[in-house]
Write a protein that holds these residues in place. Structure first.
Motif, PDB file in Angstrom:
ATOM      1  N   LEU A   1       0.875  -1.172  -0.005  1.00  0.00           N
ATOM      2  CA  LEU A   1       0.024  -0.054  -0.073  1.00  0.00           C
ATOM      3  C   LEU A   1       0.871   1.217   0.259  1.00  0.00           C
ATOM      4  O   LEU A   1       0.418   2.328  -0.523  1.00  0.00           O
ATOM      5  CB  LEU A   1      -0.837  -0.142   1.253  1.00  0.00           C
ATOM      6  N   PHE A   2       1.974   1.297   0.636  1.00  0.00           N
ATOM      7  CA  PHE A   2       2.715   2.279   0.663  1.00  0.00           C
ATOM      8  C   PHE A   2       3.934   2.384  -0.339  1.00  0.00           C
ATOM      9  O   PHE A   2       4.514   1.515  -0.678  1.00  0.00           O
ATOM     10  CB  PHE A   2       3.568   2.294   2.106  1.00  0.00           C
ATOM     11  N   GLY A   3       4.255   3.717  -0.922  1.00  0.00           N
ATOM     12  CA  GLY A   3       5.512   4.045  -1.609  1.00  0.00           C
ATOM     13  C   GLY A   3       6.499   3.887  -0.771  1.00  0.00           C
ATOM     14  O   GLY A   3       6.728   3.638   0.112  1.00  0.00           O
ATOM     15  N   ASN A   4       7.834   4.390  -1.328  1.00  0.00           N
ATOM     16  CA  ASN A   4       9.051   4.307  -0.636  1.00  0.00           C
ATOM     17  C   ASN A   4       9.491   5.654  -0.485  1.00  0.00           C
ATOM     18  O   ASN A   4      10.642   6.121  -0.067  1.00  0.00           O
ATOM     19  CB  ASN A   4      10.186   3.797  -1.778  1.00  0.00           C
ATOM     20  N   GLY A   5       8.362   6.772  -0.378  1.00  0.00           N
ATOM     21  CA  GLY A   5       8.797   8.023  -0.355  1.00  0.00           C
ATOM     22  C   GLY A   5       8.755   8.558   1.189  1.00  0.00           C
ATOM     23  O   GLY A   5       9.405   7.839   2.045  1.00  0.00           O
ATOM     24  N   ALA A   6       8.052   9.524   1.247  1.00  0.00           N
ATOM     25  CA  ALA A   6       8.226  10.143   2.629  1.00  0.00           C
ATOM     26  C   ALA A   6       7.580   9.321   3.754  1.00  0.00           C
ATOM     27  O   ALA A   6       6.713   8.480   3.570  1.00  0.00           O
ATOM     28  CB  ALA A   6       7.541  11.510   2.833  1.00  0.00           C
ATOM     29  N   ALA A   7       8.139   9.423   5.111  1.00  0.00           N
ATOM     30  CA  ALA A   7       7.547   8.576   6.161  1.00  0.00           C
ATOM     31  C   ALA A   7       6.317   9.103   6.464  1.00  0.00           C
ATOM     32  O   ALA A   7       5.889  10.390   6.276  1.00  0.00           O
ATOM     33  CB  ALA A   7       8.487   8.638   7.389  1.00  0.00           C
ATOM     34  N   PRO A   8       5.416   8.214   7.239  1.00  0.00           N
ATOM     35  CA  PRO A   8       4.029   8.773   7.406  1.00  0.00           C
ATOM     36  C   PRO A   8       4.176   9.772   8.507  1.00  0.00           C
ATOM     37  O   PRO A   8       4.851   9.912   9.509  1.00  0.00           O
ATOM     38  CB  PRO A   8       3.388   7.550   8.164  1.00  0.00           C
ATOM     39  N   VAL A   9       3.178  10.884   8.406  1.00  0.00           N
ATOM     40  CA  VAL A   9       3.020  12.165   9.459  1.00  0.00           C
ATOM     41  C   VAL A   9       1.729  12.094   9.935  1.00  0.00           C
ATOM     42  O   VAL A   9       0.709  12.013   9.018  1.00  0.00           O
ATOM     43  CB  VAL A   9       3.401  13.332   8.794  1.00  0.00           C
ATOM     44  N   ALA A  10       1.560  12.261  11.114  1.00  0.00           N
ATOM     45  CA  ALA A  10       0.314  12.369  11.757  1.00  0.00           C
ATOM     46  C   ALA A  10       0.187  13.535  12.639  1.00  0.00           C
ATOM     47  O   ALA A  10       1.031  13.753  13.487  1.00  0.00           O
ATOM     48  CB  ALA A  10      -0.223  11.219  12.421  1.00  0.00           C
ATOM     49  N   VAL A  11      -1.040  14.261  12.379  1.00  0.00           N
ATOM     50  CA  VAL A  11      -1.136  15.534  13.409  1.00  0.00           C
ATOM     51  C   VAL A  11      -2.406  15.357  13.989  1.00  0.00           C
ATOM     52  O   VAL A  11      -3.522  15.128  13.168  1.00  0.00           O
ATOM     53  CB  VAL A  11      -0.955  16.946  12.659  1.00  0.00           C
ATOM     54  N   THR A  12      -2.803  15.730  15.256  1.00  0.00           N
ATOM     55  CA  THR A  12      -3.975  15.820  15.748  1.00  0.00           C
ATOM     56  C   THR A  12      -4.328  17.237  16.376  1.00  0.00           C
ATOM     57  O   THR A  12      -3.444  17.912  16.933  1.00  0.00           O
ATOM     58  CB  THR A  12      -4.164  14.798  16.974  1.00  0.00           C
ATOM     59  N   ASN A  13      -5.358  17.632  15.649  1.00  0.00           N
ATOM     60  CA  ASN A  13      -5.649  19.180  15.967  1.00  0.00           C
ATOM     61  C   ASN A  13      -6.814  19.262  16.960  1.00  0.00           C
ATOM     62  O   ASN A  13      -7.788  18.549  16.766  1.00  0.00           O
ATOM     63  CB  ASN A  13      -6.229  20.045  14.653  1.00  0.00           C
TER      64      ASN A  13
END
Lengths: 155, 110
Positions: free
Chosen positions: B98-110
């Motif tokens: 499902l994932f590419g080889n690009g940027a790592a996952p980023v999660a933000v909670t607002n």
């Protein structure tokens, strides 16, 4: 000089397809003010036949609660290897979780469905809170959840 | 005559080389079982047993961290029967296609 140009052309030709095979996708999940503790959310993908393909994100780090994410748990048996490196904190009521992932292009317009299971301590479990087909046309269109999720959108 | 001596010498050397380690092993086991009894024999003979050692502990403090009634912090990882997953950013996402080889996952909670 000629060999240098040839090398440059070859490396470019090899690099460009790799870049084009994935793209950053932002998944935004806004929760209702349901008046409970932090919600556990499991985001995962099934194929056209409904078979589990893989997980995209797990909000909530305690594995003892994963059985309450019933759809995800039934598909994975709670296997932590499915969510290594894609697990974050649970999401509080009324808050918005924004996840940016580098997703394979092959996921879109290929019959895949993104599911979200939700669970809150001392409240009812909500498997398949959201089920949305992954299509290019569906990007940016908000979807409402059944119980805890006010809206979900990917783009 | 010289050849007979050399054959005799060679066979003796081979016998000593092969026999000494075996003899030493037999004597070690014999000492453990012959001179000791009870606990002593059990300790010296423990290496021969295929049964794994069992650790006995009165309390396991780690289990308390996983107790649902006492646990208030939702962000702490709890090692359950299947173990806790690795948090985002510590390891690469699973290779589930499902994932590419690009940027790592980023999660933000607002």
């Amino acid at each position: 000089m000629k060999s240098l140009l040839a090398t440059l052309a070859l490396t470019t030709a090899l690099t460009v397809p790799g870049l084009a095979m994935a793209r950053p996708v932002t998944l935004t999940t806004s929760l209702n003010t349901y008046g409970g503790g932090g919600a556990y959310l499991a985001l995962y993908v099934t194929d056209a036949s409904g078979a589990y393909v893989g997980s995209l994100w797990m909000a909530g780090g305690k594995s003892k609660y994963y059985e309450h994410l019933r759809g995800w748990y039934a598909a994975t048996g709670g296997d932590p290897a499915q969510i290594n490196g894609i697990t974050g904190a649970s999401v509080g009521a009324g808050r918005t979780l924004e996840i940016t992932l580098d997703l394979a292009d092959a996921l879109f317009d290929a019959g895949y469905t993104l599911h979200i299971d939700a669970a809150v301590e001392d409240m009812r479990d909500s498997p398949n809170e959201v089920a949305v087909p992954l299509t290019a046309a569906g990007a940016g269109a908000p979807v409402q959840g059944r119980r805890y999720i006010a809206s979900f959108v990917y783009q | 005559m010289t050849s007979r001596f050399s054959v005799l010498f060679t066979s003796t050397a081979l016998t000593v080389a092969l026999g000494l380690p075996a003899l030493a092993a037999i004597q070690t086991q014999g000492n453990a079982q012959g001179r000791c009894s009870g606990v002593c024999a059990a300790v010296f003979g423990a290496d021969d047993l295929s049964v794994p050692l069992v650790r006995v502990s009165g309390e396991d403090e780690d289990d308390e961290d996983c107790d649902e009634e006492e646990d208030e912090d939702d962000d702490d990882a709890c090692t359950g029967a299947l173990g806790a997953p690795a948090p985002a950013g510590t390891v690469a996402p699973p290779a589930n296609g499902l994932f590419g080889n690009g940027a790592a996952p980023v999660a933000v909670t607002n």
